[in-house]
Scaffold this motif. Sequence first.
Motif, PDB file in Angstrom:
ATOM      1  N   ALA A  24      28.759 -18.714  -8.630  1.00 37.33           N
ATOM      2  CA  ALA A  24      29.985 -18.563  -7.829  1.00 37.33           C
ATOM      3  C   ALA A  24      29.663 -18.020  -6.442  1.00 37.33           C
ATOM      4  CB  ALA A  24      30.967 -17.646  -8.552  1.00 37.33           C
ATOM      5  N   HIS A  25      28.831 -16.999  -6.382  1.00 34.63           N
ATOM      6  CA  HIS A  25      28.455 -16.432  -5.085  1.00 34.63           C
ATOM      7  C   HIS A  25      27.744 -17.468  -4.224  1.00 34.63           C
ATOM      8  CE1 HIS A  25      28.649 -11.859  -6.115  1.00 34.63           C
ATOM      9  NE2 HIS A  25      29.665 -12.533  -6.619  1.00 34.63           N
ATOM     10  N   ALA A  26      26.821 -18.198  -4.827  1.00 33.11           N
ATOM     11  CA  ALA A  26      26.082 -19.208  -4.068  1.00 33.11           C
ATOM     12  C   ALA A  26      27.024 -20.261  -3.500  1.00 33.11           C
ATOM     13  CB  ALA A  26      25.019 -19.858  -4.956  1.00 33.11           C
ATOM     14  N   ALA A  27      28.009 -20.677  -4.292  1.00 35.04           N
ATOM     15  CA  ALA A  27      28.954 -21.692  -3.833  1.00 35.04           C
ATOM     16  C   ALA A  27      29.777 -21.183  -2.652  1.00 35.04           C
ATOM     17  CB  ALA A  27      29.876 -22.100  -4.985  1.00 35.04           C
ATOM     18  N   ILE A  28      30.256 -19.958  -2.746  1.00 43.48           N
ATOM     19  CA  ILE A  28      31.064 -19.394  -1.661  1.00 43.48           C
ATOM     20  C   ILE A  28      30.229 -19.210  -0.405  1.00 43.48           C
ATOM     21  CG2 ILE A  28      32.345 -17.332  -0.942  1.00 43.48           C
ATOM     22  CD1 ILE A  28      33.254 -17.111  -3.928  1.00 43.48           C
ATOM     23  N   LEU A  29      29.007 -18.737  -0.560  1.00 45.07           N
ATOM     24  CA  LEU A  29      28.132 -18.542   0.596  1.00 45.07           C
ATOM     25  C   LEU A  29      27.793 -19.866   1.263  1.00 45.07           C
ATOM     26  CD1 LEU A  29      25.734 -15.790  -0.814  1.00 45.07           C
ATOM     27  CD2 LEU A  29      27.633 -15.488   0.793  1.00 45.07           C
ATOM     28  N   GLU A  30      27.571 -20.891   0.474  1.00 50.30           N
ATOM     29  CA  GLU A  30      27.280 -22.218   1.039  1.00 50.30           C
ATOM     30  C   GLU A  30      28.486 -22.764   1.789  1.00 50.30           C
ATOM     31  OE1 GLU A  30      24.458 -24.311   1.201  1.00 50.30           O
ATOM     32  OE2 GLU A  30      23.624 -22.325   0.834  1.00 50.30           O
ATOM     33  N   HIS A  31      29.665 -22.517   1.233  1.00 53.93           N
ATOM     34  CA  HIS A  31      30.884 -23.029   1.852  1.00 53.93           C
ATOM     35  C   HIS A  31      31.226 -22.276   3.135  1.00 53.93           C
ATOM     36  CE1 HIS A  31      34.762 -24.964   2.126  1.00 53.93           C
ATOM     37  NE2 HIS A  31      35.392 -23.800   2.075  1.00 53.93           N
ATOM     38  N   GLU A  32      31.075 -20.973   3.117  1.00 51.81           N
ATOM     39  CA  GLU A  32      31.522 -20.141   4.242  1.00 51.81           C
ATOM     40  C   GLU A  32      30.435 -19.901   5.287  1.00 51.81           C
ATOM     41  OE1 GLU A  32      34.498 -19.396   4.861  1.00 51.81           O
ATOM     42  OE2 GLU A  32      35.491 -19.771   2.958  1.00 51.81           O
ATOM     43  N   LYS A  33      29.173 -19.850   4.853  1.00 52.99           N
ATOM     44  CA  LYS A  33      28.049 -19.570   5.749  1.00 52.99           C
ATOM     45  C   LYS A  33      28.321 -18.327   6.620  1.00 52.99           C
ATOM     46  CE  LYS A  33      26.012 -24.162   5.815  1.00 52.99           C
ATOM     47  NZ  LYS A  33      26.586 -24.498   4.491  1.00 52.99           N
ATOM     48  N   PRO A  34      28.473 -17.170   5.984  1.00 56.31           N
ATOM     49  CA  PRO A  34      28.830 -15.956   6.722  1.00 56.31           C
ATOM     50  C   PRO A  34      27.650 -15.371   7.486  1.00 56.31           C
ATOM     51  CG  PRO A  34      28.432 -15.421   4.435  1.00 56.31           C
ATOM     52  CD  PRO A  34      28.350 -16.923   4.534  1.00 56.31           C
ATOM     53  N   ASN A  35      27.988 -14.494   8.415  1.00 58.39           N
ATOM     54  CA  ASN A  35      26.977 -13.714   9.126  1.00 58.39           C
ATOM     55  C   ASN A  35      26.637 -12.426   8.388  1.00 58.39           C
ATOM     56  OD1 ASN A  35      29.025 -14.943  11.382  1.00 58.39           O
ATOM     57  ND2 ASN A  35      26.881 -15.188  11.980  1.00 58.39           N
ATOM     58  N   TYR A  36      27.514 -12.014   7.469  1.00 53.04           N
ATOM     59  CA  TYR A  36      27.336 -10.735   6.787  1.00 53.04           C
ATOM     60  C   TYR A  36      28.035 -10.789   5.437  1.00 53.04           C
ATOM     61  CZ  TYR A  36      26.258  -5.715   6.856  1.00 53.04           C
ATOM     62  OH  TYR A  36      25.715  -4.474   6.613  1.00 53.04           O
ATOM     63  N   VAL A  37      27.479 -10.069   4.466  1.00 52.82           N
ATOM     64  CA  VAL A  37      28.064  -9.992   3.124  1.00 52.82           C
ATOM     65  C   VAL A  37      28.285  -8.528   2.766  1.00 52.82           C
ATOM     66  CG1 VAL A  37      27.650 -10.389   0.657  1.00 52.82           C
ATOM     67  CG2 VAL A  37      27.077 -12.166   2.317  1.00 52.82           C
ATOM     68  N   VAL A  38      29.430  -8.253   2.153  1.00 46.09           N
ATOM     69  CA  VAL A  38      29.738  -6.921   1.639  1.00 46.09           C
ATOM     70  C   VAL A  38      29.920  -7.027   0.127  1.00 46.09           C
ATOM     71  CG1 VAL A  38      31.377  -5.001   1.639  1.00 46.09           C
ATOM     72  CG2 VAL A  38      30.843  -6.197   3.782  1.00 46.09           C
ATOM     73  N   PHE A  39      29.246  -6.148  -0.614  1.00 44.83           N
ATOM     74  CA  PHE A  39      29.455  -6.014  -2.052  1.00 44.83           C
ATOM     75  C   PHE A  39      30.317  -4.767  -2.247  1.00 44.83           C
ATOM     76  CE2 PHE A  39      25.431  -8.236  -1.473  1.00 44.83           C
ATOM     77  CZ  PHE A  39      25.663  -9.377  -2.231  1.00 44.83           C
ATOM     78  N   ASN A  40      31.605  -5.001  -2.503  1.00 47.17           N
ATOM     79  CA  ASN A  40      32.587  -3.923  -2.401  1.00 47.17           C
ATOM     80  C   ASN A  40      32.886  -3.271  -3.747  1.00 47.17           C
ATOM     81  OD1 ASN A  40      34.290  -2.225  -1.002  1.00 47.17           O
ATOM     82  ND2 ASN A  40      35.947  -3.705  -0.771  1.00 47.17           N
ATOM     83  N   PRO A  47      21.675 -14.381  -4.473  1.00 52.08           N
ATOM     84  CA  PRO A  47      22.142 -15.508  -3.644  1.00 52.08           C
ATOM     85  C   PRO A  47      22.209 -15.167  -2.158  1.00 52.08           C
ATOM     86  CG  PRO A  47      23.496 -15.287  -5.611  1.00 52.08           C
ATOM     87  CD  PRO A  47      22.652 -14.052  -5.537  1.00 52.08           C
ATOM     88  N   THR A  48      22.543 -13.919  -1.846  1.00 56.55           N
ATOM     89  CA  THR A  48      22.616 -13.488  -0.451  1.00 56.55           C
ATOM     90  C   THR A  48      21.221 -13.370   0.147  1.00 56.55           C
ATOM     91  OG1 THR A  48      24.695 -12.313  -0.841  1.00 56.55           O
ATOM     92  CG2 THR A  48      23.381 -11.607   1.051  1.00 56.55           C
ATOM     93  N   VAL A  49      20.307 -12.767  -0.590  1.00 59.54           N
ATOM     94  CA  VAL A  49      18.930 -12.596  -0.109  1.00 59.54           C
ATOM     95  C   VAL A  49      18.255 -13.953   0.068  1.00 59.54           C
ATOM     96  CG1 VAL A  49      16.654 -11.708  -0.744  1.00 59.54           C
ATOM     97  CG2 VAL A  49      18.686 -10.283  -1.055  1.00 59.54           C
ATOM     98  N   ALA A  50      18.511 -14.883  -0.849  1.00 57.07           N
ATOM     99  CA  ALA A  50      17.904 -16.213  -0.744  1.00 57.07           C
ATOM    100  C   ALA A  50      18.293 -16.903   0.548  1.00 57.07           C
ATOM    101  CB  ALA A  50      18.311 -17.069  -1.942  1.00 57.07           C
ATOM    102  N   ARG A  51      19.458 -16.565   1.088  1.00 54.72           N
ATOM    103  CA  ARG A  51      19.936 -17.171   2.338  1.00 54.72           C
ATOM    104  C   ARG A  51      19.666 -16.281   3.550  1.00 54.72           C
ATOM    105  NH1 ARG A  51      22.277 -18.658  -2.010  1.00 54.72           N
ATOM    106  NH2 ARG A  51      23.047 -20.805  -2.271  1.00 54.72           N
ATOM    107  N   LYS A  52      18.963 -15.167   3.296  1.00 51.93           N
ATOM    108  CA  LYS A  52      18.568 -14.239   4.366  1.00 51.93           C
ATOM    109  C   LYS A  52      19.771 -13.713   5.153  1.00 51.93           C
ATOM    110  CE  LYS A  52      13.857 -16.017   4.994  1.00 51.93           C
ATOM    111  NZ  LYS A  52      13.853 -16.856   3.776  1.00 51.93           N
ATOM    112  N   ILE A  53      20.858 -13.410   4.440  1.00 48.24           N
ATOM    113  CA  ILE A  53      22.069 -12.880   5.071  1.00 48.24           C
ATOM    114  C   ILE A  53      22.045 -11.358   4.962  1.00 48.24           C
ATOM    115  CG2 ILE A  53      24.586 -12.936   5.112  1.00 48.24           C
ATOM    116  CD1 ILE A  53      24.418 -15.563   3.492  1.00 48.24           C
TER     117      ILE A  53
END
Length: 386
Positions: A72-88, A112-118
């Motif tokens: 799920a995280h990977a899908a959202i990150l691929e779709h949004e391509k953010p500059n930053y991620v927060v684990f809240n 998933p975030t580290v794999a994309r270097k975010i």
Amino acid sequence: MILAGLLLAVGATAVPLSRSFSNTLAALYGSNRKLFFDAHGDFKVVSFSDMHFGEGEDVTWGPQQDVNTSIAHAAILEHEKPNYVVFNGDLITGENVFAFNATKYLDQVFAPTVARKIPFSSTHGNHDNTLAINHQIEIEYEQAHYAALSYTRADVGPKPYGCGNYWVPVYASKSARVPALVMWFFDSRSFVSGNPEGPGPVPPEADFYWVDEKTVPQYIKQERALMGRAWGKVPPALVFVHIPVQKADILAPLPSVGDHDDEPDPATQGFLLNGTYTGLDEPFWNALVEMDHASGVLAVTSGHDHGESWCARATASQGVAICFNGHSGYGGYVTEHSAVRNARVFALSLRDLAEKVPVVRTWNSYENFTTNDEVVLGPEYMKEFN
């Protein structure tokens, strides 16, 4: 990793601006660590919460739901391509893991975030404080193993259960000397007793559902003063804290877009487990309101209530927008509308931040590559209630 020149001891008073502020800030956020808006003047943040990794280690469904969360995280990150991620918050279900291997689940949280270097930050929740693990252990593990991408710190607050209070600046460009945005992260403490090794008592210093009222309000005041003296102003703010502020109770019934499956009363800051309201969350809230009046708080965003994914503002919240993340993990309970996992997205632009009253776009982004509930948080949002 800690801003030595900014630390507050418990009960400490504000200190004057010194050379250590600028030196330490430069060391932490030098050219290789500096966050900045892209060439189009945009900066996008994806906020996940309530992942609950490690919930069923010894049963067949447990590891699979952790895999599903990562997908799920990977899908959202691929779709949004953010500059930053927060684990809240509620990164793991700490009461279901063992002390000897609890931190291994953090590797899955971040993968998933580290794999994309975010680059990313964490706050921590009640399920991150248990007999097997606590907030300090999680923060120190993240700092030790993900120093290239993690901006998580422990500037102030009671150790080991509530020390994850800190801020991260974002600049308009690589060459800018004054940030365009500051992201603030706060630790709402609390504790879930019990784990596979047997139940245990809740430590008295952790038995609270709110940000520490003794150290954090003074910390906010001091940091704002230091920022103002160093930069000439205090930039607009995004605020992340796992357990919602008490004012969310009042906003929940309002007609805001997003899911309302899991209205937050009484599991919010300021309440004891028996439902008694203490008022001890008010120093933190008042510090946020003061920050909003001085420089603008774009949103205060929480998790904790899995079925909530709305944003609202009203006179009752002094016009400050309060948002919920929804449910980002396959661990934890599921409500009627939270079966499709999501994250909350904040799309910031330098143009919007330059408005007389800064604004920010936000929406919910789902694992099935859809989005919903987009709003612009600012003076026009829910104007009829303000």
